[in-house]
Design an enzyme around this catalytic site. Structure first.
Site, PDB file in Angstrom:
ATOM      1  N   GLU A 212       0.786  -1.243   0.000  1.00 44.67           N
ATOM      2  CA  GLU A 212       0.000   0.000   0.000  1.00 44.67           C
ATOM      3  C   GLU A 212       0.818   1.293   0.000  1.00 44.67           C
ATOM      4  O   GLU A 212       0.603   2.192   0.830  1.00 44.67           O
ATOM      5  CB  GLU A 212      -0.974   0.003   1.192  1.00 44.67           C
ATOM      6  N   GLU A 333      -5.778  -7.754  -1.869  1.00 50.00           N
ATOM      7  CA  GLU A 333      -6.446  -7.784  -0.559  1.00 50.00           C
ATOM      8  C   GLU A 333      -7.898  -7.404  -0.769  1.00 50.00           C
ATOM      9  O   GLU A 333      -8.175  -6.395  -1.411  1.00 50.00           O
ATOM     10  CB  GLU A 333      -5.847  -6.762   0.436  1.00 50.00           C
TER      11      GLU A 333
END
Ligand SMILES: *[C@@H]1O[C@H](CO)[C@@H](O)[C@H](O)[C@H]1NC(C)=O
Ligand SMILES: *[C@@H]1O[C@H](CO)[C@@H](O)[C@H](O)[C@H]1NC(C)=O
Length: 429
Positions: A212, A333
């Protein structure tokens, strides 16, 4: 599996037989035997293994290396892979970093704990034994397990004059060289069990530069773009065999057209310094990665709204893969929080199914939708590793079934109906 045992034994010889019998004992193992695991390659928008399209029904267990360090927790690693294999899962995403925290792999810049490296060696070998590949993430934007903050701290401790921002991880030349030392050490690590260097190990599905990444101090996106270009080039200079992705959440940034910016959960999301299409277009990046978190993006929305929004989000990114990027797209995810008001486990089933259906529809048409990874699976007795997304698959029969069904239909796309029926008719009925 039973039908193909004969051939399998002859090819592999005694040593592997023993491992194989062990794995199958008491359970139906839901994996197509690969006499020798091959590297996952890419052809346009498709992942390819042994000349046939390869799909990901995957999951996240970030804790595998950590748990493999100490003997008392080590069995959890095998149990997790056994559970994944029983559900026909093909790839597990996990952390191959732990910077400066408990059981750190990198204790200080360029100094590694051999004990922890041995644990990562074990994780890789254990995955391979279960017919599962690993998507290994190489750094964290968040503080968990060290992250970019830890690199910045190290630089401070060495008296390197830095700007105060944690984003100096991305732009400071000294920190960039710390990170490159870690990359080189990891990629050239020789597994103490298999003798194979990580860069030559087909059990590794791909590398992910960072979990991320955001660089909010430069909303233009130039800083992060430059970092990705440099680090991706560096990884490829050492390892040309593995695929590479960035690890993005998937937000559209300043260079995206207005109709794409409108897909973001809100205007703020284009100011985080990441830029999905521009970042994923870099030639050393082989596939795109996207996360899916409706609860944190649409805080007050009802479940139906969330599912509707997520469909748009997932479809939009697959379309980017098909048209702009011409690369596969993985949803690395996705999860639904149990902290939602009126949470019920059936909500997760609905949410997962909506993601699985879109992936499957794309895969069926040879589109860029190549798979998704549940966030996150654990085994029993790991409450301290849980967040509001954790699942122990064996305890959730309807979820278990849903995931297995997705494995089955993706297996049919790869292997054909007859082969799946012949090998797994008890599982994929
Ligand atoms: C890549 O895919 C195209 C289109 O499906 C196919 O024609 C070509 O043979 C493939 N190339 C390789 C190297 O597999
Ligand atoms: C860097 O990150 C840490 C941990 O999140 C935080 O405590 C610290 O304030 C940050 N530093 C700056 C300058 O933002």
């Amino acid at each position: 599996m039973a039908a193909s045992n004969g051939v399998f034994y002859h090819i592999l010889g005694l040593a592997t037989c023993v491992a194989f019998i062990y794995l199958s004992f008491g359970d139906i193992d839901f994996h197509f035997p690969e006499p020798k695991m091959s590297f996952v390659a890419r052809n346009g928008t498709q992942f390819v293994v042994d000349g046939k399209s390869f799909y990901v029904n995957g999951w996240n267990s970030y804790w595998l290396m950590d748990q493999a360090v100490e003997e008392h927790s080590r069995p959890r690693v095998r149990l997790m892979f056994q559970t994944g294999a029983k559900m026909g899962l093909t790839v597990c995403r996990t952390w191959a970093f732990n910077d400066g925290t408990y059981n750190a792999l990198q204790v200080s810049p360029g100094h590694f704990d051999e004990r922890v490296f041995k644990a990562l060696d074990r994780v890789i070998v254990e995955a391979q034994r279960h017919g599962i590949r690993l998507l290994l993430s190489l750094a964290n934007n968040l503080e968990h397990y060290g992250g970019k903050t830890q690199y910045v701290k190290w630089a401070w401790e060495e008296g390197i004059g830095l700007s105060s921002s944690n984003d100096s991880f991305f732009f400071d030349p000294s920190i960039r060289s710390y990170f490159k030392i870690y990359l080189k050490t990891l990629l050239t690590r020789k597994n103490h069990l298999s003798g194979i260097q990580y860069k030559d190990d087909p059990a590794i599905f791909a590398w992910e530069l960072m979990n991320e990444p955001r660089c909010m101090s430069d909303a233009s996106g130039d800083t992060l773009q430059d970092w990705i270009e440099e680090m991706a080039g560096y990884v490829k200079s050492i390892d040309k065999k593995h695929l590479l992705t960035v690890g993005l959440e998937g937000f559209y940034g300043p260079t995206c057209p207005p109709e794409k910016l409108a897909v973001n959960p809100g205007e703020w999301f284009s100011t985080l310094g990441s830029d999905f299409i521009r970042n994923s277009k870099i030639s050393a990046i082989d596939f795109a990665s996207v996360h899916v978190y409706p609860d944190s993006w649409l805080v007050n929305a009802e479940l139906n709204e969330k599912i509707k929004y997520i469909s748009k989000w997932v479809i939009s990114h697959i379309e980017d893969g098909d048209t702009e990027l011409k690369k596969p797209v993985l949803f690395t995810e996705f999860g639904l929080s149990n902290r939602n008001k009126d949470f019920d486990h059936s909500h997760r089933d609905m949410f997962y199914k909506s993601v699985f259906d879109i992936i499957y529809d794309s895969a069926k048409k040879n589109g860029a939708g190549a798979g998704a990874f549940v966030w996150q699976f654990m085994v029993d007795g790991m409450e301290e590793y849980n967040d509001d997304f954790g699942i122990i698959p064996d305890q959730r029969p309807s979820m278990y079934r849903l995931i297995k069904d997705q494995s089955c239909r993706l297996a049919v796309l790869r292997h054909g109906q007859d082969t799946v029926k012949r090998n797994f008719n008890k599982i994929c009925d």
